[in-house]
Design a protein around this motif. Structure first.
Motif, short mmCIF file in Angstrom:
data_model
loop_
_atom_site.label_atom_id
_atom_site.label_comp_id
_atom_site.label_asym_id
_atom_site.label_seq_id
_atom_site.Cartn_x
_atom_site.Cartn_y
_atom_site.Cartn_z
N LYS A 70 -9.34 37.93 -9.67
CA LYS A 70 -9.72 37.67 -10.86
C LYS A 70 -9.01 38.11 -12.17
O LYS A 70 -9.29 38.12 -13.11
N THR A 71 -7.78 38.91 -11.78
CA THR A 71 -7.18 39.52 -12.69
C THR A 71 -6.42 38.54 -13.72
O THR A 71 -6.03 39.02 -14.66
N LYS A 72 -6.22 37.48 -13.23
CA LYS A 72 -5.49 36.46 -13.98
C LYS A 72 -6.37 35.33 -14.62
O LYS A 72 -6.11 34.17 -14.97
N GLY A 73 -7.43 35.39 -14.20
CA GLY A 73 -8.70 34.44 -14.58
C GLY A 73 -9.38 33.77 -13.30
O GLY A 73 -9.35 34.17 -12.41
N GLN A 74 -10.47 32.68 -13.45
CA GLN A 74 -10.99 32.48 -12.66
C GLN A 74 -10.11 31.13 -12.01
O GLN A 74 -9.25 30.60 -12.74
N GLY A 75 -10.31 30.77 -10.72
CA GLY A 75 -9.82 29.67 -9.82
C GLY A 75 -9.35 30.16 -8.69
O GLY A 75 -9.63 31.26 -8.11
N MET A 76 -8.71 29.27 -7.95
CA MET A 76 -8.04 29.74 -6.56
C MET A 76 -6.75 30.42 -6.70
O MET A 76 -5.67 30.18 -6.24
N ILE A 77 -7.12 31.58 -7.14
CA ILE A 77 -5.87 32.55 -7.58
C ILE A 77 -5.88 33.53 -6.61
O ILE A 77 -6.87 34.36 -6.31
N THR A 78 -4.90 33.74 -5.36
CA THR A 78 -4.70 34.57 -4.58
C THR A 78 -3.97 35.80 -4.76
O THR A 78 -3.07 35.60 -5.50
N ARG A 79 -4.17 36.88 -4.15
CA ARG A 79 -3.47 38.07 -4.24
C ARG A 79 -3.17 38.72 -2.78
O ARG A 79 -4.22 38.92 -2.20
N SER A 80 -1.82 39.05 -2.80
CA SER A 80 -1.41 39.54 -1.30
C SER A 80 -1.00 40.96 -1.65
O SER A 80 -0.21 41.20 -2.31
N VAL A 81 -1.43 41.73 -0.85
CA VAL A 81 -0.89 43.08 -0.79
C VAL A 81 0.04 43.42 0.29
O VAL A 81 -0.60 42.97 1.57
N TYR A 82 1.13 43.47 0.42
CA TYR A 82 1.96 43.67 1.62
C TYR A 82 2.96 44.83 1.49
O TYR A 82 3.41 45.61 0.40
#
Length: 299
Positions: A70-82
């Protein structure tokens, strides 16, 4: 913990809640259950192969993956930590629709077979509470002032209270939320799975057969080859919430192509929502496309 009298909160898909209740064979007053509005579940193996493939594309090994960041808003937003080679941990925020796994998930193409006849996709809920997205909130409440605390840009959830136990649990923590009363019909209008299971598509067999025979990379190639772009051109500098009057985030990601690769540092290359503005030092045209990309081109 249940036997010792500790209060236990268990959340999961409706079928997981039902399975737990059946396994316990008795009701525990100290057990609170929360089911989610579930569309369906792909196989664990498909997800693991996606994570491995996506990590290689990022140049590292994914250690954390968030489906709904949710850091960029609502929606199908994914965040990968690699973990990149010799560079420590990095993060990549990306519209989920830019990946084959999330795109086909959102289209209901890759669920388990029984998900398409799910008996729990109905108004009768199995958990004490039900949580999900309140899609269309500003459509249902067009006069609502976002200053009161609820904004599609930040994400709005629905919470269905199904039992007295669920109601009591909510009353104990309601001061930690921004709450307003709504109607089940308003929520269900934008959540089909409160009435019926996800719809089966023959594409499921096509995609899963390809995956079984040639692996996830072939599925990714199929995705990029077959997803057609429906282009809408918008001038640079236009505030995106003008395109979305209800405040819904636009499923977009900025991508620089062709000759613009040389000046990509002059553009904010991040997923953007309805509350964002494109900042650019040159003229041009952005193209909103239905596979969640924006391409910057010269005019």
């Amino acid at each position: 913990d249940l036997i010792q009298g500790k209060v236990v909160l268990f959340s999961g898909t409706p079928c997981q809640i039902a399975g737990l209740i059946k396994y316990l064979k008795k009701e525990y007053n100290n057990l609170i259950t929360i089911d989610i509005i579930c569309h369906g579940v792909p196989s664990k193996r498909l997800f693991q192969d996606f994570i491995e493939f996506h990590g290689k594309k990022l140049g590292g090994k994914i250690t954390e993956f968030y489906f709904r960041d949710k850091t960029k808003g609502q929606g199908m937003i994914t965040r990968s930590v690699y973990l990149g080679e010799g560079h420590g941990f990095k993060e990549k925020v990306l519209m989920g629709g830019c990946t084959a796994y999330i795109h086909f998930f959102s289209k209901s193409y890759t669920y388990r077979e029984n998900c398409y006849s799910c008996p729990f996709a109905s108004e009768e809920r199995v958990g004490d509470l039900t949580v999900g997205d309140f899609w269309g909130f500003h459509e249902e409440y067009p006069s609502y002032d976002v200053k009161q605390g609820l904004s599609n840009g930040k994400g709005i959830s629905c919470l269905l209270v199904n039992t007295d136990k669920g109601n009591n649990a909510l009353e104990q923590c309601e001061d930690q939320f921004v709450l307003m009363t709504s109607d089940f019909e308003k929520v269900a209008k934008h959540n089909d799975q409160l009435y019926s299971p996800s719809k089966y598509s023959p594409k499921r067999e096509e995609i899963l057969k390809l995956y079984k025979e040639k692996g996830y990379e072939a599925v990714d190639q199929y995705f990029h080859k077959t997803c057609k772009k429906d282009i809408v051109k918008v001038p640079f500098g236009l505030c995106l919430n003008q395109l979305s009057p209800q405040g819904n985030p636009l499923p977009c990601n900025l991508k620089i192509i062709g000759e613009w690769n040389k000046i990509e540092n002059r553009i904010n290359i991040e997923p953007i929502t309805s509350e964002s503005k494109l900042k650019c030092t040159f003229g041009g045209i952005i193209e909103l496309v239905n596979i969640n990309e924006i391409s910057a081109k010269s005019t």
